[in-house]
Design a protein around this motif. Structure first.
Motif, short mmCIF file in Angstrom:
data_model
loop_
_atom_site.label_atom_id
_atom_site.label_comp_id
_atom_site.label_asym_id
_atom_site.label_seq_id
_atom_site.Cartn_x
_atom_site.Cartn_y
_atom_site.Cartn_z
N ARG A 115 0.83 -1.21 0.00
CA ARG A 115 0.00 0.00 0.00
C ARG A 115 0.86 1.25 0.00
NH1 ARG A 115 -5.45 -0.69 2.99
NH2 ARG A 115 -5.90 -2.85 2.55
N LEU A 116 0.45 2.21 -0.83
CA LEU A 116 1.11 3.50 -0.87
C LEU A 116 0.07 4.56 -0.54
CD1 LEU A 116 3.21 3.05 -4.14
CD2 LEU A 116 3.97 2.72 -1.78
N ARG A 117 0.53 5.79 -0.31
CA ARG A 117 -0.37 6.89 0.05
C ARG A 117 -0.17 8.05 -0.91
NH1 ARG A 117 2.75 10.87 2.43
NH2 ARG A 117 4.82 10.14 3.01
N ILE A 118 -1.21 8.84 -1.05
CA ILE A 118 -1.11 10.07 -1.84
C ILE A 118 -0.50 11.14 -0.95
CG2 ILE A 118 -2.42 11.85 -3.07
CD1 ILE A 118 -2.33 9.07 -4.43
N ALA A 119 0.44 11.88 -1.51
CA ALA A 119 1.07 12.99 -0.80
C ALA A 119 1.04 14.19 -1.73
CB ALA A 119 2.51 12.65 -0.43
N ARG A 120 1.01 15.39 -1.17
CA ARG A 120 1.02 16.60 -1.99
C ARG A 120 2.20 16.53 -2.94
NH1 ARG A 120 -3.25 19.59 -2.98
NH2 ARG A 120 -4.14 19.53 -0.94
N GLY A 121 1.93 16.66 -4.22
CA GLY A 121 3.00 16.61 -5.22
C GLY A 121 3.37 15.22 -5.68
N GLY A 122 2.74 14.18 -5.11
CA GLY A 122 3.09 12.84 -5.53
C GLY A 122 2.52 11.76 -4.63
N PHE A 123 3.38 10.84 -4.21
CA PHE A 123 2.94 9.68 -3.45
C PHE A 123 4.11 9.14 -2.64
CE2 PHE A 123 4.22 8.57 -7.71
CZ PHE A 123 5.09 7.51 -7.54
N PRO B 234 10.63 1.23 3.96
CA PRO B 234 11.44 2.44 4.06
C PRO B 234 10.60 3.70 3.78
CG PRO B 234 11.85 1.38 1.96
CD PRO B 234 10.91 0.48 2.74
N ASP B 235 10.93 4.79 4.44
CA ASP B 235 10.20 6.05 4.31
C ASP B 235 10.68 6.78 3.07
OD1 ASP B 235 8.71 8.32 4.68
OD2 ASP B 235 9.85 9.05 6.41
N LEU B 236 9.92 6.63 1.99
CA LEU B 236 10.28 7.22 0.70
C LEU B 236 9.04 7.86 0.09
CD1 LEU B 236 12.23 4.18 -0.78
CD2 LEU B 236 13.25 6.26 0.18
N ARG B 237 9.26 8.86 -0.75
CA ARG B 237 8.16 9.42 -1.51
C ARG B 237 8.67 10.03 -2.80
NH1 ARG B 237 7.45 15.10 -0.62
NH2 ARG B 237 8.82 15.82 1.05
N VAL B 238 7.75 10.16 -3.73
CA VAL B 238 8.03 10.86 -4.98
C VAL B 238 7.33 12.20 -4.90
CG1 VAL B 238 7.64 10.88 -7.47
CG2 VAL B 238 8.36 8.77 -6.34
N ASN B 239 8.09 13.26 -5.05
CA ASN B 239 7.55 14.62 -5.05
C ASN B 239 7.88 15.23 -6.40
OD1 ASN B 239 6.52 17.10 -4.43
ND2 ASN B 239 8.20 17.72 -3.12
N GLY B 240 6.87 15.33 -7.25
CA GLY B 240 7.12 15.85 -8.59
C GLY B 240 8.06 14.96 -9.36
N ILE C 261 -0.80 14.14 -13.14
CA ILE C 261 -1.00 12.91 -12.38
C ILE C 261 -1.22 13.23 -10.91
CG2 ILE C 261 0.21 10.86 -11.50
CD1 ILE C 261 1.47 10.64 -14.35
N ALA C 262 -0.34 14.06 -10.35
CA ALA C 262 -0.45 14.43 -8.94
C ALA C 262 -1.78 15.13 -8.66
CB ALA C 262 0.72 15.31 -8.53
#
Length: 198
Positions: A18-26, A32-38, A95-96
Motif C-alpha cells: 500500500r502507498l499513500r497520496i502525498a502533496r505533489g506525488g505519493f 522504508p520512508d520514501l516518496r516521490v515529489n514531482g 497525475i499528482a
C-alpha cells in the motif's frame, strides 16, 4: 517508481504494498520512508532527480534493493529495473493533481477509510459495501485518467457503462465536488441496482 522503488522494497521490509497520496506525488506508508515529489525521489533530506536514471540506480542511492513484490500479483508496470526513466514535468503535475482530487473526494465519500494507492494498477481507491471506488490514470479500458465505481457483483442499467461497473473521464469531473458527486451517485445506484436486494 511506485512499484519497483517504493512498494516492492516496502513489501519486503514491512509486509505491505500500500502507498499513500502525498502533496505533489505519493509515498510509502511504512519503512522504508520514501516518496516521490514531482520529478524527484525524496528520502529524508535527500532529493534525487528521477529523469535520466533507472529504478535500480535510484534504489541504490537510498540504500535499498529495487524490485517488485514478487509473486504477489501478475501484471505490473512492465518497466525494467535498468530502463532509463524519462519524466515529463507537466504529466507528473497532472497525475499528482488527479490523485489529490481523487484522494479528497474519496475521503469525503468514506471519512472512516483511508484511500490506498495500489502500485500494480497505479490507482487510488477505497472499498465500501462491496463496491470499489477510485481514480485510475488509465489502462486498457480507457487510456486517460478516469474515476470508477466497480461493484463486486455486476449491476445492470445505463449508469453502468464499463465492463467492471461505471467510469467517467477525469476531464468530465473538473473539481473535487464533481468527482465526489460521481462517487455518491455510484454508491446510490449500486444500492438501488443490487440484484440481491430487489
Amino acid at each position: 517508481m511506485a512499484e519497483l522503488v517504493l512498494a516492492g522494497p516496502q513489501y519486503r521490509q514491512s509486509g505491505t504494498i500500500r502507498l499513500r497520496i502525498a502533496r505533489g506525488g505519493f509515498g510509502t506508508v511504512q519503512d522504508p520512508d520514501l516518496r516521490v515529489n514531482g520529478t524527484e525521489l525524496v528520502a529524508g533530506d535527500r532529493e534525487i532527480p528521477l529523469n535520466g536514471t533507472t529504478c535500480r540506480e535510484l534504489a541504490a542511492a537510498v540504500g535499498i534493493d529495487a524490485g517488485g513484490a514478487e509473486d504477489l500479483y501478475k501484471n505490473g508496470s512492465g518497466v525494467g529495473l535498468d530502463e532509463v526513466l524519462g519524466v515529463d514535468a507537466q504529466a507528473v503535475h497532472y497525475i499528482a493533481e488527479c490523485f489529490v482530487r481523487g484522494h479528497e473526494a474519496l475521503t469525503r465519500l468514506a471519512p472512516d477509510s483511508t484511500p490506498v494507492l495500489w502500485p500494480e494498477h497505479f490507482d487510488v481507491g477505497v472499498t465500501l459495501d462491496e463496491v470499489n471506488y477510485g481514480v485510475s490514470l488509465g489502462d486498457d479500458y480507457l487510456d486517460e485518467p478516469y474515476a470508477y465505481a466497480g461493484p463486486w457483483n455486476t449491476r445492470q442499467g445505463s449508469f453502468w457503462n464499463a465492463p467492471f461497473g461505471a467510469a467517467r473521464p477525469m476531464q468530465q469531473l473538473p473539481d473535487v465536488a464533481d468527482l465526489h458527486d460521481f462517487f455518491v451517485q455510484a454508491r446510490d445506484r449500486a444500492a438501488a441496482d443490487d440484484p440481491r436486494h430487489p
